[in-house]
Motif scaffolding. Structure first.
Motif, PDB file in Angstrom:
ATOM      1  N   LYS A  50       0.833  -1.203   0.000  1.00 21.05           N
ATOM      2  CA  LYS A  50       0.000   0.000   0.000  1.00 21.05           C
ATOM      3  C   LYS A  50       0.869   1.255   0.000  1.00 21.05           C
ATOM      4  N   PHE A  63       0.403   5.460  -2.350  1.00 23.68           N
ATOM      5  CA  PHE A  63      -1.042   5.650  -2.406  1.00 23.68           C
ATOM      6  C   PHE A  63      -1.485   7.105  -2.339  1.00 23.68           C
ATOM      7  N   GLU A  64      -0.614   7.990  -1.819  1.00 24.64           N
ATOM      8  CA  GLU A  64      -0.999   9.403  -1.805  1.00 24.64           C
ATOM      9  C   GLU A  64      -1.073   9.939  -3.232  1.00 24.64           C
ATOM     10  N   ARG A  91      -4.054   8.405  -4.970  1.00 24.53           N
ATOM     11  CA  ARG A  91      -5.309   9.048  -4.570  1.00 24.53           C
ATOM     12  C   ARG A  91      -5.532  10.335  -5.350  1.00 24.53           C
ATOM     13  N   ARG A  92      -4.447  11.082  -5.556  1.00 21.52           N
ATOM     14  CA  ARG A  92      -4.558  12.340  -6.292  1.00 21.52           C
ATOM     15  C   ARG A  92      -5.056  12.128  -7.726  1.00 21.52           C
ATOM     16  N   GLU A 148      -9.203  11.033  -6.937  1.00 23.24           N
ATOM     17  CA  GLU A 148     -10.152  11.896  -6.246  1.00 23.24           C
ATOM     18  C   GLU A 148     -10.909  12.808  -7.215  1.00 23.24           C
ATOM     19  N   ILE A 206      -7.278  -0.478  -2.357  1.00 22.93           N
ATOM     20  CA  ILE A 206      -7.983   0.800  -2.226  1.00 22.93           C
ATOM     21  C   ILE A 206      -9.287   0.609  -1.453  1.00 22.93           C
ATOM     22  N   ALA A 252     -14.557   4.852  -4.508  1.00 27.29           N
ATOM     23  CA  ALA A 252     -13.616   4.973  -3.391  1.00 27.29           C
ATOM     24  C   ALA A 252     -12.816   6.257  -3.558  1.00 27.29           C
ATOM     25  N   TRP A 253     -12.298   6.753  -2.458  1.00 25.79           N
ATOM     26  CA  TRP A 253     -11.422   7.926  -2.471  1.00 25.79           C
ATOM     27  C   TRP A 253     -12.063   9.119  -3.195  1.00 25.79           C
TER      28      TRP A 253
END
Ligand SMILES: Nc1nc2c(ncn2[C@@H]2O[C@H](COP(=O)(O)OP(=O)(O)OP(=O)(O)O)[C@@H](O)[C@H]2O)c(=O)[nH]1
Ligand SMILES: [Mg+2]
Ligand SMILES: [Zn+2]
Length: 293
Positions: free
Chosen positions: A146, A149-150, A153-154, A157, A178, A207-208
């Motif tokens: 994992k 993941f930042e 996520r970008r 999102e 995720i 998700a996210w």
């Protein structure tokens, strides 16, 4: 739903000829009217459709115009395609380059995602990314750990994205990581070091703060409806150089004084990516010849 009533919904899952559609009214199972397949316009995940209730069945009877679409993976109305490659199976960058071309044709943002990064040797990922990071986002992740993941996520999102790529690169594993879910994944075939095509259907997950489509892996991709000499328009790394070629219609293949070839010689454009361009160019030429025979 009342008989005869009609709703507008998004197709969120397709398993053989069973469709799941979602709307404010709820989530329903639906069938598609045969004529969609007859006209070659099949319904795909991401489609916005009109669904009518007929004798207790929900039937898709119209696909609204698509903002964009891909044939492989077969999805529509997306913002980005996360093109997943990994340490294993060996990345097929011709396949990745073709997906990138299709994305630029359709106005979809391509993102290169290197999964299983914990297996890669030092410098390996950077080398692969160096051919791409001047014109697309490149991120290294590990579904197992994992990590990364930042950045991932970008890319997700507020967007609708699809995961795309070879079998066994870890698309469903990323989806699981995720979602914290347990969707079916599988390893590489020991004999052929290739994926086993574990995921057999396309589905949208939320998700996210975004929508993510898990798709089926594939290894073959033919570029359709593209002239060989149009290919260069979808190479964003070549475009800034094209003005310096001697011929304004230069296709960067055999022409003299070609700025792209010069940049390759001087190491400003990745040589392997350029050689793949030539390979795809020749493939398009052969396709064309075949269609005239
Ligand atoms: N070491 C390592 N293995 C991973 C990672 N992510 C996925 N895998 C493994 O890679 C294999 C394939 O993963 P899947 O998620 O099934 O791959 P896929 O891309 O969904 O494959 P298809 O559904 O066939 O297209 C599985 O054995 C996973 O456990 C990772 O980050 N690190
Ligand atoms: Mg899968
Ligand atoms: Zn040129």
């Amino acid at each position: 739903m009342r008989n005869g009533s009609c709703i507008t919904a998004t197709v969120t899952k397709i398993v053989s000829d069973l469709y799941t559609v979602s709307s404010e009214e709820g989530t329903f199972r639906a069938k598609a009217r045969g004529r969609f397949r007859v006209k070659g316009q099949s319904v795909c995940v991401g489609d916005i459709v009109k669904v009518v209730s007929e004798k207790g069945f929900m039937v898709i009877n119209e696909v609204l115009p698509r903002r964009n679409s891909l044939l492989r993976p077969f999805v529509s109305n997306i913002d980005s395609a996360l093109i997943v490659v990994a340490k294993e199976p060996v990345p097929d960058m011709i396949l990745a380059d073709k997906i990138i071309v299709n994305c630029f044709i359709e106005g979809i943002k391509p993102v290169l995602v290197y999964n299983k990064r914990e297996l890669a040797a030092g410098g390996e990922i950077e080398k692969l990314f160096s051919a791409y990071d001047s014109f697309i986002d490149c991120i290294a992740v590990s579904a197992l750990e994992k990590s990364g993941f930042e950045e991932l996520r970008r890319e997700i999102e507020g967007k609708t994205v699809c995961l795309a790529g070879q079998s066994a690169v870890g698309k469903t594993s990323l989806m699981n990581a995720i979602l914290d879910a347990g969707l079916k994944t599988d390893g590489l075939s020991k004999k052929i070091k290739r994926g086993k095509n574990t995921t057999r259907h396309v589905e949208i997950y939320e998700a996210w703060g975004g929508k993510i489509m898990d798709t089926c892996g594939f290894s073959m991709l033919t570029l359709v409806n593209l002239e060989p000499d149009e290919l260069k328009y979808y190479y964003e790394d070549f475009l800034p150089l094209a003005g310096e070629c001697r011929f304004s219609a230069c296709s960067h293949v055999n022409e003299p004084d070609c700025a792209v070839k010069k940049a390759v010689d001087e190491g400003r454009v990745d040589k392997a990516r350029y050689l793949r361009y030539l390979e795809i160019y020749n493939e398009l030429k052969n396709e064309r010849r075949k269609s005239y025979d």
